[in-house]
Write a protein that holds these residues in place. Sequence first.
Motif, mmCIF file in Angstrom:
data_model
loop_
_atom_site.group_PDB
_atom_site.id
_atom_site.type_symbol
_atom_site.label_atom_id
_atom_site.label_comp_id
_atom_site.label_asym_id
_atom_site.label_seq_id
_atom_site.Cartn_x
_atom_site.Cartn_y
_atom_site.Cartn_z
ATOM 1 N N CYS A 165 -2.734 20.635 41.137
ATOM 2 C CA CYS A 165 -2.183 20.990 39.781
ATOM 3 C C CYS A 165 -2.777 22.446 39.503
ATOM 4 C CB CYS A 165 -2.627 20.069 38.694
ATOM 5 S SG CYS A 165 -1.797 18.310 38.667
ATOM 6 N N ALA A 166 -4.230 22.644 39.819
ATOM 7 C CA ALA A 166 -4.708 23.822 39.777
ATOM 8 C C ALA A 166 -4.062 24.830 40.340
ATOM 9 C CB ALA A 166 -6.352 23.865 39.962
ATOM 10 N N ALA B 229 3.455 28.636 27.318
ATOM 11 C CA ALA B 229 2.970 27.502 27.387
ATOM 12 C C ALA B 229 3.617 26.412 27.871
ATOM 13 C CB ALA B 229 2.373 27.043 26.053
ATOM 14 N N VAL B 230 4.929 26.320 27.553
ATOM 15 C CA VAL B 230 5.709 25.323 28.109
ATOM 16 C C VAL B 230 5.867 25.522 29.685
ATOM 17 C CG1 VAL B 230 8.296 24.614 28.015
ATOM 18 C CG2 VAL B 230 7.094 24.905 26.057
ATOM 19 N N ARG B 231 6.038 26.747 30.065
ATOM 20 C CA ARG B 231 6.144 27.011 31.641
ATOM 21 C C ARG B 231 4.902 26.613 32.306
ATOM 22 N NH1 ARG B 231 8.727 31.986 29.537
ATOM 23 N NH2 ARG B 231 6.876 33.157 29.757
ATOM 24 N N LEU B 232 3.894 26.845 31.662
ATOM 25 C CA LEU B 232 2.614 26.475 32.272
ATOM 26 C C LEU B 232 2.486 24.822 32.504
ATOM 27 C CD1 LEU B 232 -0.220 28.679 31.287
ATOM 28 C CD2 LEU B 232 1.288 29.083 33.142
ATOM 29 N N ALA B 233 2.891 24.177 31.121
ATOM 30 C CA ALA B 233 2.872 22.585 31.323
ATOM 31 C C ALA B 233 3.870 22.341 32.347
ATOM 32 C CB ALA B 233 3.345 22.198 29.978
ATOM 33 N N ALA B 234 5.135 22.590 32.547
ATOM 34 C CA ALA B 234 6.124 22.498 33.598
ATOM 35 C C ALA B 234 5.295 22.554 34.989
ATOM 36 C CB ALA B 234 7.339 23.159 33.159
ATOM 37 N N ALA B 235 4.787 23.456 34.985
ATOM 38 C CA ALA B 235 4.286 23.833 36.324
ATOM 39 C C ALA B 235 3.227 22.570 36.948
ATOM 40 C CB ALA B 235 3.582 25.175 36.638
ATOM 41 N N VAL B 236 2.278 22.465 35.916
ATOM 42 C CA VAL B 236 1.377 21.504 36.163
ATOM 43 C C VAL B 236 1.800 19.985 36.192
ATOM 44 C CG1 VAL B 236 -0.446 20.147 34.945
ATOM 45 C CG2 VAL B 236 -0.475 22.742 34.936
ATOM 46 N N LEU B 237 3.051 19.747 35.563
ATOM 47 C CA LEU B 237 3.533 18.627 35.477
ATOM 48 C C LEU B 237 4.250 18.137 36.885
ATOM 49 C CD1 LEU B 237 4.969 17.878 32.125
ATOM 50 C CD2 LEU B 237 3.125 16.391 33.095
ATOM 51 N N GLY B 238 4.973 19.502 37.363
ATOM 52 C CA GLY B 238 5.858 19.333 38.509
ATOM 53 C C GLY B 238 4.766 19.099 39.937
ATOM 54 N N ALA B 239 3.600 19.636 39.775
ATOM 55 C CA ALA B 239 2.686 19.512 40.824
ATOM 56 C C ALA B 239 1.963 18.213 41.026
ATOM 57 C CB ALA B 239 1.260 20.730 40.557
ATOM 58 N N PHE B 240 1.741 17.543 39.552
ATOM 59 C CA PHE B 240 1.062 16.205 39.414
ATOM 60 C C PHE B 240 2.350 15.319 39.973
ATOM 61 C CE2 PHE B 240 1.273 12.210 37.137
ATOM 62 C CZ PHE B 240 -0.325 11.970 37.556
ATOM 63 N N GLN C 97 1.940 29.917 39.028
ATOM 64 C CA GLN C 97 2.678 30.213 37.693
ATOM 65 C C GLN C 97 1.915 31.317 36.843
ATOM 66 O OE1 GLN C 97 5.404 28.983 36.821
ATOM 67 N NE2 GLN C 97 5.677 30.056 35.123
ATOM 68 N N CYS C 98 0.653 31.326 36.849
ATOM 69 C CA CYS C 98 0.065 32.391 36.103
ATOM 70 C C CYS C 98 0.190 33.818 36.856
ATOM 71 C CB CYS C 98 -1.468 31.914 35.736
ATOM 72 S SG CYS C 98 -1.745 30.742 34.807
ATOM 73 N N ALA C 99 -0.074 33.669 38.002
ATOM 74 C CA ALA C 99 -0.025 35.060 38.915
ATOM 75 C C ALA C 99 1.552 35.667 38.653
ATOM 76 C CB ALA C 99 -0.138 34.606 40.257
#
Length: 360
Positions: free
Chosen positions: A186-187, A158-169, A193-195
Amino acid sequence: MLALGIELSPAHAVVTGPILAAMPALASLTMGPKGTLAAAAGSLAVTVITAILHQSWGGQAYSNLLSLLVVSVASIVMSNTMRMRRQSELDQVRRVAMAAQRVVLPPVPARLGPVQMASMYRAAETGAQIGGDLYEAVHTRYGVRMIVGDVRGKGLPAVRLAAAVLGAFREAAHYDAELVEVTNHCAAALERQCAGRNAFDHGHEEERAEDFVTAVVAQVSDRSTVQVVNRGHPPPLVLRKGKVEALTPTSPLPPLGLEDLVTGTSVEAESYPFEPGDRLLLHTDGVIEARSPDGDFFPLHHAMEAAHQCTPSEFLEQLHHGLIRHTGGRLTDDAAMLLVERLPEGGEQGGQAAPMDDRD
């Protein structure tokens, strides 16, 4: 107790010295220095008592006492060394966690453009500094843009996904004129990241987080409005003149990562009034879904109205204390809050300009 039972039974001829000498060593594995010392004292007492009862003072008794003394000292030293090593490792992990939190979820500036702000994050997992909730606010040429989201999952995935979204934002907020495009970036980052994670974690589904993130992205500019794109997240709340209003979207959208469920030909940001003195609270469901021991939800609207005269930081502190009291000190989900207050014309609050932050 086993050795004492043997010594007090008809089988007292059995030599129990080695058993007693081993007790401090065994205790040092799990009980720490105090437990090891207690085991050594107990073994010493049994040795002395049995020697007195059976009048067995002699070479064997003295040998047992010497063995017990040597093993006890060595066990206490070893136990203390292991305890200090574990404490050092724990302190190092905590320092790393705090550094990670400052990178992934730094506190928002007290002042950005026409607003003053405050943020708060509390992880539900004991000892954790960060989790699956996320927030950020940046000052751009389009206005102050902010995001609050919640990854459906826990732990490091979950932390990795949160970091990916924040970086894109953080990247897209400065370059995309439309708020919807910021959300789309962000999407896309979440999908990448999920892939990558699914390929890496193949065969380890139990370690994966869910593949979607609820999020709300908002923008406050010089106009007396706030634009909002809500992707399956709890609606933001506006506190105006002591009363709370929910900014419920007219066209609900699915969370980030579930773009296949988006219906219609176009998605647009929705605008709502946001006048000087108004406060906007972006939050995660860990706040509104927090339950008391009796099963009652946290009364966020009432708590906001009760704290409307506090400064932004005091406002969130009061909400946090109310949340802790309501749940009896146990959060079952991460809780993040981001408060935004529009300043009057001229950027003054309470007769004094709010300080600017170097992140502007």
